[in-house]
Scaffold this active site. Structure first.
Site, PDB file in Angstrom:
ATOM      1  N   LYS A   1       0.834  -1.216   0.000  1.00  0.00           N
ATOM      2  CA  LYS A   1       0.000   0.000   0.000  1.00  0.00           C
ATOM      3  C   LYS A   1       0.860   1.254   0.000  1.00  0.00           C
ATOM      4  O   LYS A   1       0.551   2.240  -0.670  1.00  0.00           O
ATOM      5  CB  LYS A   1      -0.935   0.007   1.215  1.00  0.00           C
ATOM      6  CG  LYS A   1      -1.980  -1.104   1.196  1.00  0.00           C
ATOM      7  CD  LYS A   1      -3.246  -0.668   0.474  1.00  0.00           C
ATOM      8  CE  LYS A   1      -3.988  -1.826  -0.174  1.00  0.00           C
ATOM      9  NZ  LYS A   1      -4.420  -2.860   0.775  1.00  0.00           N
TER      10      LYS A   1
ATOM     11  N   LYS B   1      -9.174 -15.333 -11.089  1.00  0.00           N
ATOM     12  CA  LYS B   1     -10.043 -15.126  -9.942  1.00  0.00           C
ATOM     13  C   LYS B   1     -10.976 -13.951 -10.171  1.00  0.00           C
ATOM     14  O   LYS B   1     -10.572 -12.904 -10.682  1.00  0.00           O
ATOM     15  CB  LYS B   1      -9.165 -14.844  -8.713  1.00  0.00           C
ATOM     16  CG  LYS B   1      -9.878 -15.064  -7.416  1.00  0.00           C
ATOM     17  CD  LYS B   1      -8.953 -14.897  -6.237  1.00  0.00           C
ATOM     18  CE  LYS B   1      -9.778 -14.689  -4.980  1.00  0.00           C
ATOM     19  NZ  LYS B   1      -9.051 -13.999  -3.950  1.00  0.00           N
TER      20      LYS B   1
ATOM     21  N   LYS C   1     -13.121  -7.646  -7.413  1.00  0.00           N
ATOM     22  CA  LYS C   1     -13.623  -6.339  -7.823  1.00  0.00           C
ATOM     23  C   LYS C   1     -12.519  -5.461  -8.400  1.00  0.00           C
ATOM     24  O   LYS C   1     -12.751  -4.681  -9.299  1.00  0.00           O
ATOM     25  CB  LYS C   1     -14.374  -5.645  -6.702  1.00  0.00           C
ATOM     26  CG  LYS C   1     -13.607  -5.476  -5.422  1.00  0.00           C
ATOM     27  CD  LYS C   1     -14.489  -4.836  -4.366  1.00  0.00           C
ATOM     28  CE  LYS C   1     -13.797  -4.872  -3.022  1.00  0.00           C
ATOM     29  NZ  LYS C   1     -14.409  -5.746  -2.065  1.00  0.00           N
TER      30      LYS C   1
END
Ligand code: TRP
Length: 330
Positions: free
Chosen positions: A111, A194, A197
């Site tokens: 991140k 997979k 979103k």
């Protein structure tokens, strides 16, 4: 009876992958265990969501959980920010979480690299908050995906460290929940492994039939098998994987035989069938989601009762921890 806890960040709608990968198992889990299912809205703050969207997202996930069959009578379903006890235990555990190990966490490093301008303290201590979620109910099992395993490992470290430091065996060692069967992994419609979103290859539980038909129609295919009994390429195998989950075995066998015969020009039919069978699964859920989403009184009741049950459990833990650490009232 074992205590099982699962958290989800309110960042989007549930898709078919979530349904078959997690929800279907949650429905079984709630029958046999003491389950806590909660919405981790504090965790979602690391990316500073728009306040209006935050509420909408929490309402969506709550409605979707209920529509899928999570039962507030059987499990404790709550919203993290309704349980202030979590914030206090988080503060206490933070004193035993060290900068070096937090900085080394894979999710943190990732991140921080993706958003170098937003490396906030909440992001750094994200694993401590997650450990708090788990330890505040002294959970035995946590169903987590691969990407969360390190956080669970850190949770065990914090539990151990606390126990060692204060000479107690108060906290249990939470472990990953092992499902009876192999987890069903729903692939994406774009040929990727997979459904997710962030990949933008999802069929959502709230998608209207028209939308589902459109998405399935657009799924990646080719000109057909290059001969009889050839291996299927990944993107075709993916369509069969979804078909196996939503259709009957004879439908699957029918298209499997077509593939093996080497015939071409049947993908269109197969996609039609696939869309139809997905719609059969999702339609009743979609209708329930829309009903629940618009039933403010019901959502209020579920959230309120969930918070009460969660606070009772969390409050007990917090009181014990306070005493262990030397807090006493005058
Ligand atoms: N970090 C989890 C995720 O991103 C969500 C989460 C927060 C969670 N607290 C938890 C999951 C506690 C399990 C247990 O998916």
């Amino acid at each position: 009876m074992k205590t099982v806890l699962s958290g989800i960040r309110p960042t989007g709608n549930l898709h078919l992958g979530n349904y078959y990968g997690a929800m279907v198992n949650f429905l079984k889990m709630q029958e046999e265990n003491k389950c806590f299912f909660f919405i981790a809205d504090w965790h979602s703050l690391t990316t500073h969501p728009d306040p209006k969207m935050l509420h909408v997202n929490v309402r969506n996930v709550l409605s979707e959980y209920l529509a899928c069959g999570l039962d507030p009578e059987k499990a404790t379903i709550y919203i993290q920010s309704d349980v202030p006890e979590i914030a206090e235990l988080y503060l206490l555990l933070n004193m035993h979480a060290y900068l070096g190990e937090l900085e080394k966490t894979v999710s943190f490093k990732e991140k921080a690299r993706q958003n170098p301008d937003n490396v906030n303290a909440g992001l750094l201590t994200y694993p401590v908050l997650m450990a708090t979620d788990i330890l505040i109910h002294n959970a035995d099992y946590v169903p987590v995906g691969k990407d969360q395993e390190q956080h669970l490992e850190m949770t065990r470290n914090y539990a151990n460290r606390f126990n060692y430091k204060y000479g107690t065996d108060y906290f249990k060692q939470p472990t990953a929940y092992n499902f009876d069967q192999e987890l069903i992994k729903i692939p994406g419609l774009d040929g990727s492994g997979k459904m997710g979103k962030s990949e933008g290859n999802c069929i959502y539980l709230i998608d209207e039939p028209k939308e589902i038909e459109k998405k399935v129609k657009r799924a990646l295919t080719d000109n057909g098998p290059e001969g009889a009994n050839t291996p299927k390429p990944d993107y075709i195998e993916n369509l069969f994987t979804i078909l196996k989950v939503v259709s009957t075995p004879d439908v699957v066998a029918y298209y499997d035989n077509l593939w093996n015969s080497g015939a071409t020009k049947w993908y269109g039919n197969m996609k039609k069938q696939l869309a139809e069978d997905i719609i059969k699964v999702t339609s009743p859920i979609r209708e329930r989601i829309n009903d629940i989403k618009n039933d403010a009184a019901y959502l209020h009741k579920v959230a309120k009762e969930g918070a009460e049950k969660a606070r009772e459990s969390a409050g007990k833990t917090l009181q014990d921890v306070r005493e262990i650490m030397g807090f006493k009232s005058f």
